[in-house]
Write an enzyme that holds these catalytic residues in place. Structure first.
Site, mmCIF file in Angstrom:
data_model
loop_
_atom_site.group_PDB
_atom_site.id
_atom_site.type_symbol
_atom_site.label_atom_id
_atom_site.label_comp_id
_atom_site.label_asym_id
_atom_site.label_seq_id
_atom_site.Cartn_x
_atom_site.Cartn_y
_atom_site.Cartn_z
ATOM 1 N N LYS A 270 0.854 -1.197 0.000
ATOM 2 C CA LYS A 270 0.000 0.000 0.000
ATOM 3 C C LYS A 270 0.882 1.237 0.000
ATOM 4 C CE LYS A 270 -3.039 2.634 3.095
ATOM 5 N NZ LYS A 270 -3.688 2.650 4.429
ATOM 6 N N ASP A 275 -2.565 10.408 3.423
ATOM 7 C CA ASP A 275 -3.948 9.999 3.637
ATOM 8 C C ASP A 275 -4.627 10.976 4.581
ATOM 9 O OD1 ASP A 275 -6.369 8.731 3.917
ATOM 10 O OD2 ASP A 275 -5.622 7.230 5.321
ATOM 11 N N LYS A 282 -9.878 12.847 8.509
ATOM 12 C CA LYS A 282 -9.300 12.433 9.780
ATOM 13 C C LYS A 282 -9.232 13.625 10.743
ATOM 14 C CE LYS A 282 -6.152 8.913 7.887
ATOM 15 N NZ LYS A 282 -6.616 7.754 8.671
ATOM 16 N N ASP A 293 1.802 6.636 5.367
ATOM 17 C CA ASP A 293 0.816 5.631 5.000
ATOM 18 C C ASP A 293 1.227 4.867 3.740
ATOM 19 O OD1 ASP A 293 -1.497 4.356 5.805
ATOM 20 O OD2 ASP A 293 -2.823 5.606 4.593
ATOM 21 N N ASP A 356 -12.153 6.988 4.288
ATOM 22 C CA ASP A 356 -10.915 6.766 5.037
ATOM 23 C C ASP A 356 -10.563 5.282 5.119
ATOM 24 O OD1 ASP A 356 -8.649 7.532 6.421
ATOM 25 O OD2 ASP A 356 -9.643 7.473 8.383
ATOM 26 N N GLU A 358 -9.533 3.583 2.644
ATOM 27 C CA GLU A 358 -9.079 3.681 1.255
ATOM 28 C C GLU A 358 -8.016 2.658 0.892
ATOM 29 O OE1 GLU A 358 -5.639 4.795 3.124
ATOM 30 O OE2 GLU A 358 -7.667 5.394 3.683
ATOM 31 N N ARG A 360 -7.667 -0.467 1.489
ATOM 32 C CA ARG A 360 -8.188 -1.741 0.995
ATOM 33 C C ARG A 360 -8.700 -1.618 -0.445
ATOM 34 N NH1 ARG A 360 -12.384 -1.996 5.828
ATOM 35 N NH2 ARG A 360 -10.572 -0.929 6.715
#
Length: 511
Positions: A270, A275, A282, A293, A356, A358, A360
């Site tokens: 990933k 993010d 967030k 991230d 959020d 995201e 996956r």
């Protein structure tokens, strides 16, 4: 810092300082008898009266300047029956940092002392050498790219393993070289993840990956928005819609000699270079850490760097493919909204109830693409995926999910042995799918809080074909930290564990 070897016993050893390891309650003759035979002053050094070998305790012993060994750094490991590999790595880290603070250019490790520690810890000598070397490298790592005032203290020029015998065993040399390659990979991953998001954009990461591939003669492929759209990777693209920074999926292929016709090991990381949470924004506190991230993608690139460092003298039998799915998740006029529906690459429709969740989405399409383009021998993904995993396992730990018991055992044993702690969690498919139900699509991208890490893993499982040997590592609690072998910031977690997956089961190099 170079790695060197000195043989012939203490009378032939030369360094600005020699590091020796002491368990609690030991005297000089028990702790470092071989060293004391050459540095005869060591046994009468007054500082022994105040040094008890406790964990976190260290003392610099000084002898006559004219002698080849005029300094010895004693490092405590605590009680012998309580010591473990983590304590040893931290002891090495503290020792080399102290040597740097003292501006010592050449450092030796007392091999006889290391042999005693290996026996106490129940590991082979060459395995302990590997951990000592990588701990030394990682302890000296600094991320000071943006500081106008750098530290005045330079790293030691070399670290020598000092042995009593007349030659160096091949296994010892091999493990030291393995550690050096692993360290290069971990430090590359740290650099990439520590870089701020205005510098380490998806395009910049792609360039970094291409540079690694070019350096080692590997193939690189970069898929931008048009290519991703042509591949039907709509879940991936949905994450990137709100950002002016275009997504990039980077593929690096490594084909060792003689690997033609072999199924590849495929690693997927990933790569959310930042993010914000998107429309599901967030909280502000701690959001600056979301530059990390992309630590999963950084770990995959670190593996490719390590493989390049090891070649051609040590190569896996199979090709290795690193897939790094990079994007930014930002709010904006074009951003994906909660409630939007996309059709992923494998044809499943997904209702995006939380923007959020995201990671996956990006991984789902990347996993589906990987299986379409390759026929993996093993497929392993790694991601800073869920806060729920951090809640379940605590700091510095990763969750491990797998469709194959043998792969799960391999990754668990490797991670635990190499300082990248992980714990296997269940793939309770029925529970996960129940929590991911959608009234208007095949599935939702997020569900209830309970079992959040399991739900996320089950979501990814829907994009893995039946029979594929697959594992998922959720490293959300392990990508950032501070320790004697990690300057505050990104850790490079996962490089060593993933590297263990590229070797066939009959290889014992990493055991």
């Amino acid at each position: 810092m170079d790695i060197r070897f000195q043989t012939g016993g203490p009378s032939q050893w030369k360094a600005d300082v020699v590091v020796t390891f002491v368990f609690e309650g030991e005297g000089v003759e028990e702790a470092c008898a071989a060293l004391a035979q050459s540095a005869v002053w060591l046994s009468i050094a007054p500082a022994w009266r105040d040094f008890h070998g406790g964990r976190d305790e260290s003392v610099m012993f000084y002898g006559p300047q004219a002698m080849e060994i005029s300094r010895v750094l004693g490092v405590g490991l605590g009680k012998a029956d309580k010591a473990d590999m983590t304590a040893f790595r931290y002891a090495v880290g503290k020792a080399v940092r102290r040597c740097r603070d003292y501006d010592l250019a050449t450092v030796g490790l007392d091999g006889a002392s290391l042999a005693r520690v290996a026996e106490k810890l129940g590991v082979s000598f060459d395995a302990l050498v590997r951990e000592a070397v990588i701990a030394a490298y990682l302890a000296l790592y600094r991320y000071d790219r943006w500081k106008s005032e750098k530290s005045p203290h330079a790293d030691p020029r070399w670290l020598a393993l000092m042995l009593e015998g007349e030659y160096v065993e091949n296994d010892v040399r091999a493990q030291a070289r393995m550690a050096e390659a692993e360290a290069r990979g971990v430090m590359l991953a740290r650099d990439a993840a520590n870089d701020p998001a205005n510098v380490m954009t998806p395009s910049a990461f792609a360039q970094k990956a291409e540079a690694v591939a070019s350096k080692y003669g590997m193939k690189a492929l970069v898929l931008g928005p048009d290519a991703l759209a042509a591949e039907g990777m709509n879940a991936y693209l949905a994450v990137a819609r709100g950002s002016v920074e275009e997504p990039r999926m980077v593929v690096v292929e490594y084909a060792p000699r003689g690997s033609e016709g072999q199924k590849p090991v495929v690693l997927v990381g990933k790569g959310l270079c930042f993010d914000s949470g998107g429309i599901s924004l967030k909280p502000a506190k701690g959001m600056e850490e979301m530059k990390g991230d992309m630590s999963g993608a950084a770990a995959v690139l670190g593996v490719m760097e390590a493989l390049g460092q090891l070649a051609p003298s040590l190569e896996p039998k199979r090709p290795v493919v690193g897939i790094m799915a990079c994007a930014e998740n930002m709010p904006g006029g074009h951003a994906t909204r909660p409630g939007d529906i996309v059709v992923a690459k494998n044809g499943k429709s997904v209702e995006i109830v939380n923007t959020d969740a995201e990671g996956r989405l990006v991984l789902a399409d990347a996993l589906a693409w990987a299986q379409e383009k390759y026929e993996p021998f093993r497929l392993v993904d790694i991601a800073t995926l869920t806060g729920a995993c951090a809640v379940a396992l605590g700091p510095d730990s990763a969750g491990l999910f797998a469709s194959d018991d043998d792969l799960a055992d391999l990754l668990h044993k490797a991670g635990m042995a190499l300082g990248e702690r992980n714990w296997r969690l269940p793939l309770w498919t029925a529970m996960g799918l129940e929590g991911l139900k959608s009234s208007c699509a095949d599935m939702a991208n997020s569900g209830r809080r309970e079992g959040g890490a399991i739900n996320a893993a089950v979501f990814l499982q829907q994009f893995v074909r039946e029979g594929v040997c697959w594992a998922h590592i959720d490293m959300a609690a392990a990508d950032n930290g501070e320790s004697p072998i990690n300057a505050k910031g990104e850790t490079g977690f996962g490089v060593r564990t993933l590297l263990s997956a590229v070797w066939d089961d009959d290889r014992d190099m990493l055991q």
